[in-house]
Design an enzyme around this catalytic site. Sequence first.
Site, PDB file in Angstrom:
ATOM      1  CG  ASP A  87      -0.257  -0.115   2.531  1.00  0.00           C
ATOM      2  OD1 ASP A  87       0.862  -0.658   2.593  1.00  0.00           O
ATOM      3  OD2 ASP A  87      -0.837   0.329   3.545  1.00  0.00           O
ATOM      4  CG  LEU A  88       3.316   2.167   3.329  1.00  0.00           C
ATOM      5  CD1 LEU A  88       4.437   2.247   4.365  1.00  0.00           C
ATOM      6  CD2 LEU A  88       2.296   3.266   3.577  1.00  0.00           C
TER       7      LEU A  88
END
Length: 262
Positions: free
Chosen positions: A109-110
Amino acid sequence: MHEPLNILYVDIGNSCADCLFYQNGQEQFFKVRKEELSSLDFLLLKKSKDRLQNAFLSSVNHSSLHEVKKALLSYNPDMKISLLNQEVMREACNRFSLEVENIDILGGDLFADLVSRENHKGQIIIDLGTASKVLYLDANNKFHGSMIFPGLSSFAKMLNMSTDLLSEYPLLTHPPLLSLKTEECISSGVIHGTIELLSGTVAQIKEKYQNPDCEVILTGGNAKLILEVLREKPSFEYVYDERHVIHGLVRIHEKVELEVNI
């Protein structure tokens, strides 16, 4: 470059999953709570005109990832499912000319946060999910790291667990700065306190890396909790993008040839 047709993108978090599918030139975005992931197959049958054939997933929760895979294969046993993993991220780094030293441990996600949009002046990305993250990407596409602190919705729960007299109150999105009511006091600490934390962090990053003009992007499911106060009294300039991570998955899919890895 891939055509984003007949494909489902899913960013699986700890509390919910963000879903986006392209079908027949049309786009649909929706959220599914963690406890409803097992019903994703029925939801897709209701929403989709033609049966989806491909899915590209990002996940930070193993049990939820299992539920999503199970539901997708129930929806379509021939579904081709790909996962954003370190191999895909390394290839994406090459395609986007991105320097990420901790690629072996960075969450998907990052990484999607980092590639979601064109980077011209540098980016401070504030991702307020179950965990709150602040990332910095300089104008040369070098990722300098992040800070992590508890998600906004966790504060009331932690106070309730750690104290005798403070209950787990629902958060108010526009609490007064000071109050005589416990519910408003807690909401103020969370909302106004988080905004001040973020304002100071943004200022420190801009000063430390000598980049006063870098873009600030606000995203994540809990970002909506601070928007009302932030819009009324802006503490820093920002762009709000509810679909920031999903857009990152789309851009990765456009650049990298994905293998089915289920």
